[in-house]
Design a protein around this motif. Structure first.
Motif, PDB file in Angstrom:
ATOM      1  N   VAL A 183       0.852  -1.185   0.000  1.00 20.44           N
ATOM      2  CA  VAL A 183       0.000   0.000   0.000  1.00 20.44           C
ATOM      3  C   VAL A 183       0.886   1.233   0.000  1.00 20.44           C
ATOM      4  CG1 VAL A 183      -1.756   1.299   1.273  1.00 20.44           C
ATOM      5  CG2 VAL A 183      -1.820  -1.210   1.254  1.00 20.44           C
ATOM      6  N   ALA A 184       0.636   2.154  -0.933  1.00 12.21           N
ATOM      7  CA  ALA A 184       1.331   3.439  -0.935  1.00 12.21           C
ATOM      8  C   ALA A 184       0.697   4.332   0.119  1.00 12.21           C
ATOM      9  CB  ALA A 184       1.230   4.088  -2.311  1.00 12.21           C
ATOM     10  N   LEU A 185       1.518   4.934   0.982  1.00 16.77           N
ATOM     11  CA  LEU A 185       1.016   5.708   2.115  1.00 16.77           C
ATOM     12  C   LEU A 185       1.012   7.211   1.840  1.00 16.77           C
ATOM     13  CD1 LEU A 185       2.927   3.746   4.904  1.00 16.77           C
ATOM     14  CD2 LEU A 185       0.514   3.493   4.259  1.00 16.77           C
ATOM     15  N   PHE A 186       2.156   7.743   1.423  1.00 19.84           N
ATOM     16  CA  PHE A 186       2.253   9.180   1.165  1.00 19.84           C
ATOM     17  C   PHE A 186       3.540   9.453   0.394  1.00 19.84           C
ATOM     18  CE2 PHE A 186       3.950   8.228   5.367  1.00 19.84           C
ATOM     19  CZ  PHE A 186       5.194   8.844   5.377  1.00 19.84           C
ATOM     20  N   ASP A 187       3.582  10.597  -0.272  1.00 19.22           N
ATOM     21  CA  ASP A 187       4.766  11.014  -1.013  1.00 19.22           C
ATOM     22  C   ASP A 187       5.759  11.690  -0.073  1.00 19.22           C
ATOM     23  OD1 ASP A 187       3.576  10.108  -3.337  1.00 19.22           O
ATOM     24  OD2 ASP A 187       2.790  12.088  -3.884  1.00 19.22           O
ATOM     25  N   THR A 188       7.041  11.415  -0.269  1.00 18.01           N
ATOM     26  CA  THR A 188       8.078  12.038   0.546  1.00 18.01           C
ATOM     27  C   THR A 188       9.426  11.817  -0.127  1.00 18.01           C
ATOM     28  OG1 THR A 188       8.953  12.232   2.795  1.00 18.01           O
ATOM     29  CG2 THR A 188       8.513   9.988   1.990  1.00 18.01           C
ATOM     30  N   LEU A 189      10.498  12.289   0.489  1.00 10.80           N
ATOM     31  CA  LEU A 189      11.862  12.062   0.016  1.00 10.80           C
ATOM     32  C   LEU A 189      12.739  11.735   1.221  1.00 10.80           C
ATOM     33  CD1 LEU A 189      12.358  15.038  -2.497  1.00 10.80           C
ATOM     34  CD2 LEU A 189      12.084  12.622  -3.084  1.00 10.80           C
ATOM     35  N   ALA A 190      13.748  10.895   1.013  1.00  4.92           N
ATOM     36  CA  ALA A 190      14.691  10.571   2.083  1.00  4.92           C
ATOM     37  C   ALA A 190      15.994  10.089   1.468  1.00  4.92           C
ATOM     38  CB  ALA A 190      14.119   9.502   3.010  1.00  4.92           C
ATOM     39  N   ASP A 191      17.079  10.229   2.221  1.00  2.00           N
ATOM     40  CA  ASP A 191      18.374   9.731   1.766  1.00  2.00           C
ATOM     41  C   ASP A 191      18.307   8.229   1.516  1.00  2.00           C
ATOM     42  OD1 ASP A 191      19.486  12.216   1.957  1.00  2.00           O
ATOM     43  OD2 ASP A 191      20.656  11.818   3.764  1.00  2.00           O
ATOM     44  N   ARG A 192      19.119   7.785   0.569  1.00  2.00           N
ATOM     45  CA  ARG A 192      19.178   6.369   0.225  1.00  2.00           C
ATOM     46  C   ARG A 192      19.958   5.599   1.288  1.00  2.00           C
ATOM     47  NH1 ARG A 192      15.948   4.872  -3.088  1.00  2.00           N
ATOM     48  NH2 ARG A 192      16.763   5.225  -5.160  1.00  2.00           N
ATOM     49  N   LEU A 193      19.413   4.452   1.700  1.00  2.00           N
ATOM     50  CA  LEU A 193      20.163   3.547   2.559  1.00  2.00           C
ATOM     51  C   LEU A 193      21.341   2.962   1.788  1.00  2.00           C
ATOM     52  CD1 LEU A 193      17.376   1.490   4.385  1.00  2.00           C
ATOM     53  CD2 LEU A 193      19.088   2.939   5.491  1.00  2.00           C
ATOM     54  N   ASP A 194      22.445   2.747   2.484  1.00  2.00           N
ATOM     55  CA  ASP A 194      23.629   2.168   1.836  1.00  2.00           C
ATOM     56  C   ASP A 194      23.296   0.846   1.162  1.00  2.00           C
ATOM     57  OD1 ASP A 194      25.271   4.204   2.590  1.00  2.00           O
ATOM     58  OD2 ASP A 194      26.348   3.095   4.135  1.00  2.00           O
ATOM     59  N   GLY A 195      23.703   0.724  -0.108  1.00  2.00           N
ATOM     60  CA  GLY A 195      23.566  -0.544  -0.809  1.00  2.00           C
ATOM     61  C   GLY A 195      22.205  -0.790  -1.430  1.00  2.00           C
ATOM     62  N   PHE A 196      21.267   0.133  -1.275  1.00  2.00           N
ATOM     63  CA  PHE A 196      19.907  -0.074  -1.775  1.00  2.00           C
ATOM     64  C   PHE A 196      19.620   0.757  -3.023  1.00  2.00           C
ATOM     65  CE2 PHE A 196      19.517  -1.682   2.478  1.00  2.00           C
ATOM     66  CZ  PHE A 196      18.539  -2.652   2.411  1.00  2.00           C
ATOM     67  N   ALA A 197      20.661   1.117  -3.764  1.00  2.00           N
ATOM     68  CA  ALA A 197      20.468   2.016  -4.903  1.00  2.00           C
ATOM     69  C   ALA A 197      19.836   1.323  -6.103  1.00  2.00           C
ATOM     70  CB  ALA A 197      21.808   2.644  -5.308  1.00  2.00           C
ATOM     71  N   GLU A 198      20.147   0.070  -6.317  1.00  2.00           N
ATOM     72  CA  GLU A 198      19.673  -0.618  -7.511  1.00  2.00           C
ATOM     73  C   GLU A 198      18.464  -1.487  -7.209  1.00  2.00           C
ATOM     74  OE1 GLU A 198      20.784  -0.003 -10.487  1.00  2.00           O
ATOM     75  OE2 GLU A 198      22.205   1.420  -9.625  1.00  2.00           O
ATOM     76  N   PRO A 199      17.488  -1.507  -8.122  1.00  2.00           N
ATOM     77  CA  PRO A 199      16.337  -2.394  -7.927  1.00  2.00           C
ATOM     78  C   PRO A 199      16.767  -3.854  -7.860  1.00  2.00           C
ATOM     79  CG  PRO A 199      15.902  -0.807  -9.668  1.00  2.00           C
ATOM     80  CD  PRO A 199      17.362  -0.699  -9.337  1.00  2.00           C
ATOM     81  N   THR A 200      16.079  -4.644  -7.062  1.00  2.00           N
ATOM     82  CA  THR A 200      16.346  -6.073  -6.991  1.00  2.00           C
ATOM     83  C   THR A 200      15.596  -6.780  -8.092  1.00  2.00           C
ATOM     84  OG1 THR A 200      14.461  -6.578  -5.602  1.00  2.00           O
ATOM     85  CG2 THR A 200      16.460  -5.800  -4.483  1.00  2.00           C
ATOM     86  N   ARG A 201      15.728  -8.077  -8.156  1.00  2.00           N
ATOM     87  CA  ARG A 201      14.998  -8.850  -9.159  1.00  2.00           C
ATOM     88  C   ARG A 201      13.592  -9.198  -8.704  1.00  2.00           C
ATOM     89  NH1 ARG A 201      19.480 -13.189 -11.541  1.00  2.00           N
ATOM     90  NH2 ARG A 201      20.939 -11.639 -12.361  1.00  2.00           N
ATOM     91  N   PHE A 202      13.295  -8.843  -7.479  1.00  2.00           N
ATOM     92  CA  PHE A 202      11.954  -9.136  -6.947  1.00  2.00           C
ATOM     93  C   PHE A 202      10.936  -8.208  -7.576  1.00  2.00           C
ATOM     94  CE2 PHE A 202       8.611  -8.446  -3.733  1.00  2.00           C
ATOM     95  CZ  PHE A 202       8.167  -9.754  -3.602  1.00  2.00           C
ATOM     96  N   HIS A 203       9.914  -8.742  -8.180  1.00  2.00           N
ATOM     97  CA  HIS A 203       8.878  -7.926  -8.811  1.00  2.00           C
ATOM     98  C   HIS A 203       7.573  -8.145  -8.085  1.00  2.00           C
ATOM     99  CE1 HIS A 203      11.456  -6.749 -12.110  1.00  2.00           C
ATOM    100  NE2 HIS A 203      11.803  -8.018 -12.267  1.00  2.00           N
ATOM    101  N   PHE A 204       7.003  -7.038  -7.597  1.00  2.00           N
ATOM    102  CA  PHE A 204       5.786  -7.137  -6.817  1.00  2.00           C
ATOM    103  C   PHE A 204       4.589  -7.247  -7.747  1.00  2.00           C
ATOM    104  CE2 PHE A 204       4.034  -7.033  -2.710  1.00  2.00           C
ATOM    105  CZ  PHE A 204       2.756  -6.567  -2.877  1.00  2.00           C
TER     106      PHE A 204
END
Length: 217
Positions: free
Chosen positions: A196-217
């Motif tokens: 569920v999408a909750l709200f729009d916002t912005l935040a710094d990227r967590l280390d190592g989480f820059a690239e999308p994974t192969r998991f597709h929702f």
């Protein structure tokens, strides 16, 4: 600075207007001393609507975002919680007051030390701080009732979601600038996940989480 007045103003002028209305969350934000988790050089920013600098170029989330994520996670007293991105330990402190036990992890030794010291001074015995890669499983399958990723990710890795128990929830900020959303994942009894999408916002990227994974929702 009148600390208690600044804390009151933070809650009333920043956090309430961001739809954080759960009385238990508001009471917790009034009780847990955020200033004790802010580096001394930035103590004046403890209650300001901004991301406070931490060692190694990292930041604490803004107070209103911390509060909103905490409210959306709906942690219960019997639950076990994982936080990825220990930072200064403040979110872990908030979680510890609501959960049975909290594991907070970070891949930066300086932040592990900072969070450990802050949480020890706060006298919180139900929190463990560990140096680990948050993209990998740290607690085994279905180990946690709730997970919070305290920063933004391109996409939540499957290995992280797999750590949720049936009925477990995960909150984070997902996407890439300029479009990010806070999202809530819930694990169903059959092993599937809802998102569920909750709200729009912005935040710094967590280390190592820059690239999308192969998991597709």
């Amino acid at each position: 600075m009148n600390i208690e007045q600044a804390r009151f103003n933070m809650i009333e002028q920043q956090i309430r207007p961001w739809e954080v209305l759960d009385p238990a969350v508001l009471e917790l934000l009034a009780a847990v001393k955020r200033e004790d988790f802010v580096p001394a050089a930035y103590r004046a920013l403890a209650f300001v609507d901004t991301e406070v600098p931490l060692p190694e170029g990292q930041h604490m989330l803004a107070p209103k975002l911390e509060a909103r994520l905490l409210q959306e996670l709906k942690v219960q007293r019997h639950e076990s919680v994982l936080e990825v991105g220990a930072g200064s330990g403040f979110m872990a402190a908030l979680l510890a007051h609501r959960a049975r036990e909290v594991l907070t992890i970070d891949n930066r030794p300086a932040l592990v030390r900072l969070a450990t010291d802050n949480l020890r001074r706060a006298g919180l015995a139900n929190v463990q701080v560990r140096e680990a890669d948050g993209r990998q499983a740290v607690g085994g399958p279905a180990a946690f009732d709730a997970i919070v990723l305290s920063g933004s990710v391109a996409q939540v890795p499957e290995a992280v979601l797999a750590q949720l128990k049936p009925g477990g929830r995960l909150v984070t900020i997902e996407g890439s600038e300029p479009i990010m959303q806070a999202v809530l994942y819930t694990r169903q009894g059959d092993g599937a996940f809802t998102k569920v999408a909750l709200f729009d916002t912005l935040a710094d990227r967590l280390d190592g989480f820059a690239e999308p994974t192969r998991f597709h929702f």
